[in-house]
Design a protein around this motif. Structure first.
Motif, PDB file in Angstrom:
ATOM      1  N   ALA A   1       0.763  -1.366  -0.145  1.00  0.00           N
ATOM      2  CA  ALA A   1      -0.163  -0.060   0.088  1.00  0.00           C
ATOM      3  C   ALA A   1       0.869   1.521  -0.119  1.00  0.00           C
ATOM      4  CB  ALA A   1      -1.046   0.029   1.292  1.00  0.00           C
ATOM      5  N   VAL A   2       0.359   2.308  -0.563  1.00  0.00           N
ATOM      6  CA  VAL A   2       0.814   3.700  -0.490  1.00  0.00           C
ATOM      7  C   VAL A   2      -0.146   4.382   0.676  1.00  0.00           C
ATOM      8  CG1 VAL A   2       1.219   5.770  -1.666  1.00  0.00           C
ATOM      9  CG2 VAL A   2       1.461   3.624  -2.905  1.00  0.00           C
TER      10      VAL A   2
ATOM     11  N   ASN B   1      -6.351  14.022   0.489  1.00  0.00           N
ATOM     12  CA  ASN B   1      -7.828  13.550   0.106  1.00  0.00           C
ATOM     13  C   ASN B   1      -8.336  12.305   0.236  1.00  0.00           C
ATOM     14  OD1 ASN B   1      -8.530  16.301  -1.325  1.00  0.00           O
ATOM     15  ND2 ASN B   1      -6.942  15.916  -2.329  1.00  0.00           N
ATOM     16  N   ALA B   2      -7.534  11.197   0.730  1.00  0.00           N
ATOM     17  CA  ALA B   2      -8.094   9.826   0.805  1.00  0.00           C
ATOM     18  C   ALA B   2      -7.062   9.243   1.717  1.00  0.00           C
ATOM     19  CB  ALA B   2      -7.940   9.136  -0.589  1.00  0.00           C
ATOM     20  N   GLY B   3      -7.496   7.823   1.990  1.00  0.00           N
ATOM     21  CA  GLY B   3      -6.622   6.999   2.811  1.00  0.00           C
ATOM     22  C   GLY B   3      -5.668   6.200   2.022  1.00  0.00           C
ATOM     23  N   TRP B   4      -5.476   5.050   2.392  1.00  0.00           N
ATOM     24  CA  TRP B   4      -4.354   4.107   1.844  1.00  0.00           C
ATOM     25  C   TRP B   4      -4.903   3.655   0.473  1.00  0.00           C
ATOM     26  CZ3 TRP B   4      -2.378   0.065   5.967  1.00  0.00           C
ATOM     27  CH2 TRP B   4      -1.946   0.535   7.159  1.00  0.00           C
ATOM     28  N   TRP B   5      -3.962   3.539  -0.411  1.00  0.00           N
ATOM     29  CA  TRP B   5      -4.146   3.012  -1.879  1.00  0.00           C
ATOM     30  C   TRP B   5      -3.118   2.117  -2.329  1.00  0.00           C
ATOM     31  CZ3 TRP B   5      -1.432   5.391  -6.212  1.00  0.00           C
ATOM     32  CH2 TRP B   5      -0.584   6.465  -5.929  1.00  0.00           C
ATOM     33  N   TRP B   6      -3.721   1.123  -3.146  1.00  0.00           N
ATOM     34  CA  TRP B   6      -2.766   0.173  -3.648  1.00  0.00           C
ATOM     35  C   TRP B   6      -2.860   0.072  -5.352  1.00  0.00           C
ATOM     36  CZ3 TRP B   6      -5.249  -0.253   0.753  1.00  0.00           C
ATOM     37  CH2 TRP B   6      -4.877  -0.894   1.768  1.00  0.00           C
ATOM     38  N   PRO B   7      -1.660   0.533  -5.820  1.00  0.00           N
ATOM     39  CA  PRO B   7      -1.313   0.719  -7.384  1.00  0.00           C
ATOM     40  C   PRO B   7      -0.891  -0.413  -8.098  1.00  0.00           C
ATOM     41  CG  PRO B   7       0.380   1.806  -6.025  1.00  0.00           C
ATOM     42  CD  PRO B   7      -0.399   1.106  -5.130  1.00  0.00           C
TER      43      PRO B   7
END
Length: 392
Positions: free
Chosen positions: A195-196, A224-230
């Protein structure tokens, strides 16, 4: 690029943010960074006027706020940041953006329903831009200068943010793998490390110029957001929490519901930083001395005593004083499978405005045998050396 929403609209009671960030000086958790800081400190590195002004002018305030932000993500702004991060990394934009309600939901979705996601591109969109910018700033400032700069910027936010990240990861693993520490837990941990961190990347982003291209794209997601998976073809974006409660030391802490809660129901319960079961917190309001004594878990029993109040417990349990002299009264609570709680009850010699005198309870070492020795210990003295000429 299509957008899919797997986030839940479930409401969680309590959406306020409580607590204060803890200042820290760790950098990105690496041994090399810690060595840099120690070396700079040994060389007497100091903050220059610009660094001090950076702190005084409150430039860290927005980063602190984003790291602790609750409430719905700004999905359009976050997705725009993601698209820019891909383009700046030389990648094609993802074909799909999928929104989920929490990091737990993201891991579940990735494991069960995203076989077409492609390879992780985290290194390209996050790690490589960060490494380039850090090398550049390090070359410009030198070891001592970089350490001072980090201390004045991201280091001030690092410790509490990283503690929260670690707690979320642990909570996801416990929710999805239970007590299993084998293959399933290892798989979940690896997905979490993919995760980023969105808003929780605020500490290290705060250390770099805001107008840097790749990092500006990552900062847009942070805001603007929580964790993210690219991934190559799919991006999974998580909502932010709806509730965050912390104590004055920055630890998760809430006696009436989740200390951290996401909109899909994923939640962490804690008392002064210690993870506790939800049902345990529900029973605190009806505690009795008998219930406290019956608790077999020593850590949970300490939480009960803190919540109930040591002085109240002594009164309600019919405890008798161990020793009494002119300095105060020494009390002792014997606990099963735990060290005893020993406290000195002292009366403030300075009266309150209404003429009454306030009683204070001072916890002292279990080996304390007299009230005088206990009071002396709180001043860093032994009983013989403690002879106040004037009390306050």
């Amino acid at each position: 690029m299509t957008t899919t929403d797997f986030g839940s609209a479930t409401d969680i009671e309590g959406t306020e943010v409580e607590g204060t960030e803890v200042e820290g000086t760790e950098v990105e958790g690496t041994e090399a960074a810690r060595a840099e800081a120690a070396r700079a400190e040994a060389e007497g590195a100091e903050l220059d006027g610009a660094e001090v002004e950076n702190i005084a002018s409150g430039e860290l305030g927005p980063w602190r706020a984003w790291a602790s932000a609750t409430g719905p993500a700004d999905r359009a702004a976050a997705e725009d940041g993601v698209r820019r991060a891909y383009r700046l990394a030389g990648l094609a934009e993802p074909e799909r953006v999928v929104w989920v309600g929490s990091p737990r939901a993201a891991v579940t979705l990735i494991r069960e329903d995203l076989a077409d996601r492609g390879a992780s591109v985290r290194d390209a969109v996050r790690s490589a831009p960060w490494a380039r910018q850090r090398r550049s700033l390090y070359a410009e400032l030198g070891a001592a200068g970089w350490s001072a700069h980090w201390t004045a910027t991201g280091g001030r936010l690092w410790e509490s943010s990283q503690a929260l990240v670690d707690r979320i990861r642990t909570g996801v693993i416990e929710d999805l793998a239970g007590r299993d520490t084998g293959k399933e837990a290892a798989e979940i941990r690896l997905l979490l490390l993919d995760a980023v961190l969105g808003q929780h990347d605020a500490p290290w982003l705060a250390a770099f110029p805001a107008d840097d291209g790749p990092l500006d794209a990552l900062a847009a997601v942070c805001r603007n957001a929580g964790w993210w998976w690219p991934y190559a073809r799919v991006v999974v974006l998580s909502e932010r929490p709806v509730a965050l409660h912390r104590d004055e030391a920055g630890r998760l802490d809430h006696g009436d519901g989740p200390a951290l809660a996401y909109p899909d129901g994923f939640a962490l319960h804690a008392w002064r930083g210690m993870p506790v079961p939800a049902e345990f917190l529900a029973g605190l309001a009806t505690l009795t001395p008998e219930r406290i004594r019956a608790e077999e878990n020593a850590e949970l029993r300490r939480v009960m005593l803190e919540y109930y109040g040591y002085d109240r417990y002594l009164t309600d349990s019919g405890a008798r004083p161990l020793h009494q002299d002119e300095t105060g009264t020494l009390w002792r609570i014997d606990l099963v499978d735990d060290e005893p709680v020993v406290m000195v009850e002292v009366l403030n010699s300075t009266p309150e405005p209404d003429g009454t005198r306030r009683t204070y309870w001072l916890r002292v070492p279990p080996s304390t045998r007299t009230a005088r020795a206990g009071v002396a210990w709180t001043f860093g003295l032994d009983a013989e050396a403690y002879a106040p000429t004037a009390e306050t």
